[in-house]
Design a protein around this motif. Structure first.
Motif, short mmCIF file in Angstrom:
data_model
loop_
_atom_site.label_atom_id
_atom_site.label_comp_id
_atom_site.label_asym_id
_atom_site.label_seq_id
_atom_site.Cartn_x
_atom_site.Cartn_y
_atom_site.Cartn_z
N ASN A 1 0.74 -1.17 0.02
CA ASN A 1 -0.04 -0.07 -0.01
C ASN A 1 0.98 1.30 -0.05
O ASN A 1 0.52 2.23 -0.71
N ARG B 1 1.93 1.40 -3.67
CA ARG B 1 0.68 1.97 -4.18
C ARG B 1 0.50 3.48 -4.18
O ARG B 1 0.29 4.13 -5.23
N GLU C 1 -5.18 2.24 -2.12
CA GLU C 1 -5.00 1.05 -1.48
C GLU C 1 -5.93 -0.18 -2.32
O GLU C 1 -6.64 0.06 -2.95
N GLY C 2 -5.32 -1.33 -2.36
CA GLY C 2 -5.95 -2.47 -2.94
C GLY C 2 -5.40 -3.74 -2.38
O GLY C 2 -4.68 -3.84 -1.65
N PRO C 3 -5.98 -4.89 -3.12
CA PRO C 3 -5.79 -6.30 -2.56
C PRO C 3 -4.27 -6.72 -2.63
O PRO C 3 -3.56 -5.98 -3.97
N GLY D 1 -4.65 -7.70 -8.27
CA GLY D 1 -5.92 -7.99 -7.55
C GLY D 1 -6.96 -6.85 -8.20
O GLY D 1 -8.18 -7.09 -8.15
N ASP D 2 -6.61 -5.76 -8.64
CA ASP D 2 -7.41 -4.78 -9.32
C ASP D 2 -7.03 -4.18 -10.75
O ASP D 2 -7.41 -3.47 -11.24
N LYS D 3 -6.09 -5.20 -11.18
CA LYS D 3 -5.56 -4.76 -12.62
C LYS D 3 -4.86 -3.52 -12.99
O LYS D 3 -5.03 -2.74 -14.09
N HIS D 4 -4.42 -2.68 -11.83
CA HIS D 4 -3.39 -1.59 -12.20
C HIS D 4 -2.41 -1.97 -12.62
O HIS D 4 -1.48 -2.92 -12.18
#
Length: 87
Positions: free
Chosen positions: A31, A34, A41-43, A61-64
């Protein structure tokens, strides 16, 4: 003397990241990374690809996906470390 290439290690099931950039070492949570890259924040879950001086982060997790130069990342991390120390 030749300059060391950037390197990265992801540990703790994608939650911790150790980076070596421009001769400096940085250890931070996913995080924190990120936030340094301007993402929310993400998984957990992170892939890192280094191609010469380019560093690509893929947050599964969130395809960034974010790609920066090692020098850009080092400058961002230096600012992050400074702002973290001031708080």
């Amino acid at each position: 003397m030749s300059k060391a290439s950037p390197s990265a290690l992801v540990t703790d099931k994608g939650r911790q990241v150790l980076l070596r950039l421009c001769g400096s070492f940085y250890e931070l949570s996913q995080n924190e990374l990120r936030a340094t890259l301007g993402l929310p924040e993400g998984p957990p879950g992170l892939g890192i690809t280094i191609d010469g001086e380019r560093v690509r982060f893929e947050f599964a997790g969130d395809k960034h996906i974010v790609e920066v130069s090692a020098a850009q990342l080092q400058r961002r991390l230096a600012k992050h470390v400074t702002s973290k120390a001031i708080k």
